[in-house]
Design an enzyme around this catalytic site. Structure first.
Site, PDB file in Angstrom:
ATOM      1  N   LYS A   1     -10.469  -2.488  -3.492  1.00 50.45           N
ATOM      2  CA  LYS A   1     -11.338  -1.299  -3.518  1.00 50.45           C
ATOM      3  C   LYS A   1     -10.556  -0.063  -3.921  1.00 50.45           C
ATOM      4  O   LYS A   1     -11.094   0.866  -4.502  1.00 50.45           O
ATOM      5  CB  LYS A   1     -11.899  -1.009  -2.124  1.00 50.45           C
ATOM      6  CG  LYS A   1     -12.777  -2.056  -1.550  1.00 50.45           C
ATOM      7  CD  LYS A   1     -13.318  -1.534  -0.222  1.00 50.45           C
ATOM      8  CE  LYS A   1     -13.342  -2.607   0.820  1.00 50.45           C
ATOM      9  NZ  LYS A   1     -12.173  -2.593   1.702  1.00 50.45           N
TER      10      LYS A   1
ATOM     11  N   LYS B   1      -4.015  -8.037  -6.764  1.00 54.34           N
ATOM     12  CA  LYS B   1      -5.313  -8.486  -6.244  1.00 54.34           C
ATOM     13  C   LYS B   1      -6.396  -7.456  -6.534  1.00 54.34           C
ATOM     14  O   LYS B   1      -6.122  -6.257  -6.630  1.00 54.34           O
ATOM     15  CB  LYS B   1      -5.215  -8.818  -4.750  1.00 54.34           C
ATOM     16  CG  LYS B   1      -5.238  -7.649  -3.829  1.00 54.34           C
ATOM     17  CD  LYS B   1      -5.592  -8.072  -2.398  1.00 54.34           C
ATOM     18  CE  LYS B   1      -5.768  -6.791  -1.587  1.00 54.34           C
ATOM     19  NZ  LYS B   1      -6.590  -6.893  -0.435  1.00 54.34           N
TER      20      LYS B   1
ATOM     21  N   LYS C   1       0.826  -1.219   0.000  1.00 54.14           N
ATOM     22  CA  LYS C   1       0.000   0.000   0.000  1.00 54.14           C
ATOM     23  C   LYS C   1       0.852   1.257   0.000  1.00 54.14           C
ATOM     24  O   LYS C   1       0.482   2.257  -0.593  1.00 54.14           O
ATOM     25  CB  LYS C   1      -0.933   0.008   1.214  1.00 54.14           C
ATOM     26  CG  LYS C   1      -2.039  -1.023   1.072  1.00 54.14           C
ATOM     27  CD  LYS C   1      -3.212  -0.776   1.982  1.00 54.14           C
ATOM     28  CE  LYS C   1      -4.322  -1.753   1.603  1.00 54.14           C
ATOM     29  NZ  LYS C   1      -5.459  -1.737   2.464  1.00 54.14           N
TER      30      LYS C   1
HETATM   31  N1  AQP Z   1      -9.034  -9.738  -4.000  1.00 51.76           N
HETATM   32  C1  AQP Z   1      -9.444 -10.404  -2.936  1.00 51.76           C
HETATM   33  N2  AQP Z   1      -9.667 -11.742  -2.991  1.00 51.76           N
HETATM   34  C2  AQP Z   1     -10.102 -12.435  -1.901  1.00 51.76           C
HETATM   35  N3  AQP Z   1     -10.365 -11.856  -0.708  1.00 51.76           N
HETATM   36  C3  AQP Z   1     -10.168 -10.508  -0.621  1.00 51.76           C
HETATM   37  N4  AQP Z   1     -10.337  -9.628   0.384  1.00 51.76           N
HETATM   38  C4  AQP Z   1     -10.004  -8.388  -0.026  1.00 51.76           C
HETATM   39  N5  AQP Z   1      -9.616  -8.417  -1.316  1.00 51.76           N
HETATM   40  C5  AQP Z   1      -9.710  -9.724  -1.699  1.00 51.76           C
HETATM   41  C6  AQP Z   1     -10.809  -9.988   1.717  1.00 51.76           C
HETATM   42  O1  AQP Z   1     -11.863  -9.103   2.063  1.00 51.76           O
HETATM   43  C7  AQP Z   1     -11.817  -8.876   3.459  1.00 51.76           C
HETATM   44  C8  AQP Z   1     -11.925  -7.404   3.765  1.00 51.76           C
HETATM   45  O2  AQP Z   1     -10.864  -6.695   3.293  1.00 51.76           O
HETATM   46  P1  AQP Z   1     -10.663  -5.205   3.820  1.00 51.76           P
HETATM   47  O3  AQP Z   1     -11.764  -4.354   3.401  1.00 51.76           O
HETATM   48  O4  AQP Z   1     -10.409  -5.196   5.273  1.00 51.76           O
HETATM   49  O5  AQP Z   1      -9.332  -4.730   3.210  1.00 51.76           O
HETATM   50  P2  AQP Z   1      -8.401  -5.277   2.157  1.00 51.76           P
HETATM   51  O6  AQP Z   1      -8.028  -6.698   2.398  1.00 51.76           O
HETATM   52  O7  AQP Z   1      -7.269  -4.317   2.088  1.00 51.76           O
HETATM   53  O8  AQP Z   1      -9.341  -5.220   0.884  1.00 51.76           O
HETATM   54  P3  AQP Z   1      -9.252  -4.255  -0.336  1.00 51.76           P
HETATM   55  O9  AQP Z   1     -10.410  -4.448  -1.205  1.00 51.76           O
HETATM   56  O10 AQP Z   1      -7.914  -4.410  -0.962  1.00 51.76           O
HETATM   57  O11 AQP Z   1      -9.417  -2.840   0.308  1.00 51.76           O
HETATM   58  P4  AQP Z   1      -8.524  -1.577   0.199  1.00 51.76           P
HETATM   59  O12 AQP Z   1      -8.261  -1.384  -1.250  1.00 51.76           O
HETATM   60  O13 AQP Z   1      -9.384  -0.509   0.814  1.00 51.76           O
HETATM   61  O14 AQP Z   1      -7.302  -1.852   0.987  1.00 51.76           O
HETATM   62  C9  AQP Z   1     -10.566  -9.519   3.995  1.00 51.76           C
HETATM   63  O15 AQP Z   1     -10.912 -10.777   4.562  1.00 51.76           O
HETATM   64  C10 AQP Z   1      -9.741  -9.738   2.769  1.00 51.76           C
HETATM   65  O16 AQP Z   1      -8.894 -10.868   2.904  1.00 51.76           O
END
Ligand code: AQP
Length: 336
Positions: A202, A199, A115
Site C-alpha cells: 500500500k 512486494k 520500512k
Molecule cells: N504483497 C503481498 N502479498 C501477499 N500478502 C500480502 N500482504 C500484504 N502485502 C502482501 C498481507 O496482507 C495482510 C495485511 O497487511 P498489512 O496491512 O497489515 O500490512 P503489510 O503487510 O505491511 O501490507 P502492505 O500492503 O505492505 O502495507 P503497508 O505498505 O501499509 O505496510 C498481511 O497478512 C500481509 O501478509
C-alpha cells in the site's frame, strides 16, 4: 496438544487502499476458515499510526477496510470483525509483552529494516515495536492460527517466542497457546508490478505498482499493460519462472484467481506473448474484483451501519479479551 480451542486471528492496517496482495495473501484465505473456526478479523488502526498518517482520514480508512472484508465475503455474523483501538486491552497486553520481548529479537525483524531503510533513527518507536503489538493482538484472544501473507511469517514467529517466554518466565505452562502462521495458496507474496523483487505494498509511492481492490476495469487493464516483464515469451515450464520474477508474479496471480497450479496456466499460455497474457489476466482480475468493489461502494454509502457493526464486533471481542487480561494481571502480579 495444547488444549487451547482453535481460534483464528488476523488483521490489516487501514493505511491506504487494499490491494491484490492483501486480498490473495490474506483475506481470501480467511473465508474458508470462518466456516470451521472461531475467527476474529481486525482493522489494526493502532498499527496504522506507527507511520505518518492523516488523523482526519483514519476513521474513514478503517471503515473502508471493514467494507473490503465484508465485500470479500467475511461474514460479520460468523466472524468477529472489529477495530483494534476500540478494545483497549490490546495496548495493555502490548506493554507487558514489551517487557517480555528482547531488543535482540526486534533487531532481527526484516520488515522494520525494509520500512525504515536508512532512516531507522527517525522512525517511531511504535514502528519498531509493531511486532510486539501484533503478538498482543493474537494472544489477547489466545489465538492459535494466524492466516497471513509470507511477509508476516517472521512476526508470527516472534509472537510464538513471546508466548513461550511469558509461559516460562511466569511459570504458567500453556497459559498462552503458541500460535501457528497459516500461509496458504499460490499467491503468498504478490510482487510489485514495477519490480518483481519488491512486494506489492500500500505504501509504494507508485500507483502502477499495485492493483487496488477498488480500481475500475480500465485502470486494471492499464496497470497490467504497463507492468514490467522481460522480452521473452511465456515459458513452457514452471521451473523457468524461477529466474524471471516479473513473469512469475503475473502467472502466480492468474493461477491464484483460477485456483490452478502455475504449470496449468503455462500449459494454456506457453510460447505466447506477454501482451496477450496480460489482456487475459486483466479480464480475469476485473471479473473477480468488480463485484467486490461494487459491494464496497454499497456498504460505504451507509457509514452509520458500518460503525454500528464495528461497535458490536468490539463488544464481542472484549467479551473474550477482558477475562484473559484479568488472568494476565494476576499472573504478572499487579494489584487486582
Ligand atoms: N504483497 C503481498 N502479498 C501477499 N500478502 C500480502 N500482504 C500484504 N502485502 C502482501 C498481507 O496482507 C495482510 C495485511 O497487511 P498489512 O496491512 O497489515 O500490512 P503489510 O503487510 O505491511 O501490507 P502492505 O500492503 O505492505 O502495507 P503497508 O505498505 O501499509 O505496510 C498481511 O497478512 C500481509 O501478509
Amino acid at each position: 496438544m495444547s488444549g487451547h480451542e482453535p481460534l483464528v486471528f488476523s488483521g490489516m492496517q487501514p493505511t491506504g487502499n487494499l490491494h491484490l496482495g492483501n486480498y490473495l495473501g490474506a483475506i481470501r484465505n480467511w473465508l474458508k476458515l470462518q466456516e470451521q473456526y472461531r475467527c476474529l478479523y481486525c482493522m489494526v488502526d493502532m498499527h496504522a499510526i506507527t507511520v505518518d498518517y492523516d488523523p482526519k482520514q483514519l476513521a474513514q480508512a478503517t471503515r473502508e477496510v471493514m467494507a473490503a472484508y465484508i465485500a470479500s465475503g467475511v461474514d460479520p455474523k460468523r466472524s468477529i470483525v472489529f477495530a483494534q483501538s476500540q478494545v483497549r486491552e490490546h495496548a495493555e497486553l502490548a506493554w507487558i509483552f514489551n517487557c517480555i520481548a528482547r531488543v535482540g529479537w526486534l533487531n532481527r525483524m526484516t520488515q522494520f529494516k525494509d520500512k525504515a531503510g536508512k532512516n531507522a533513527e527517525k522512525m517511531s518507536v511504535g514502528l519498531y515495536t509493531y511486532p510486539v503489538l501484533m503478538a498482543a493482538d493474537i494472544l489477547l484472544y489466545r489465538g492459535t492460527h494466524v492466516p497471513v501473507g509470507d511477509d508476516q511469517k517472521q512476526h508470527v514467529e516472534l509472537a510464538r517466542d513471546i508466548a513461550q517466554k511469558f509461559n516460562n518466565d511466569y511459570g504458567v505452562p500453556n497459559f498462552f497457546p503458541v500460535p501457528d502462521p497459516i500461509i496458504q495458496g499460490t499467491a503468498t507474496r504478490i510482487m510489485s508490478l514495477r519490480d518483481g523483487k519488491a512486494k506489492m505494498s500500500k505504501s509504494d509511492p507508485s500507483e502502477y505498482s499495485r492493483i487496488n481492490l477498488t480500481d475500475d476495469a480500465d485502470t486494471i487493464a492499464t496497470k497490467f499493460k504497463k507492468a514490467k516483464t522481460d522480452p521473452l515469451p511465456l515459458p513452457e515450464s514452471e521451473k523457468e519462472l524461477d529466474e524471471r520474477p516479473e513473469a512469475n508474479n503475473l502467472v502466480s496471480i492468474y493461477a491464484a484467481f483460477t485456483d490452478k497450479g502455475k504449470q496449468a496456466v503455462l500449459d494454456e499460455f506457453k510460447g505466447g506473448q506477454f501482451s496477450t497474457f496480460k489482456g487475459a489476466l486483466a479480464d480475469l482480475v476485473v471479473s473477480k474484483l468488480s463485484p467486490i468493489a461494487a459491494e464496497m461502494r454499497r456498504l460505504l454509502a451507509d457509514p452509520a451501519e458500518l460503525d454500528r457493526l464495528m461497535l458490536r464486533g468490539a463488544d464481542q471481542a472484549r467479551a473474550i479479551a477482558v477475562p484473559v487480561m484479568a488472568e494476565v494481571r494476576r499472573v504478572v502480579g499487579w494489584v487486582t
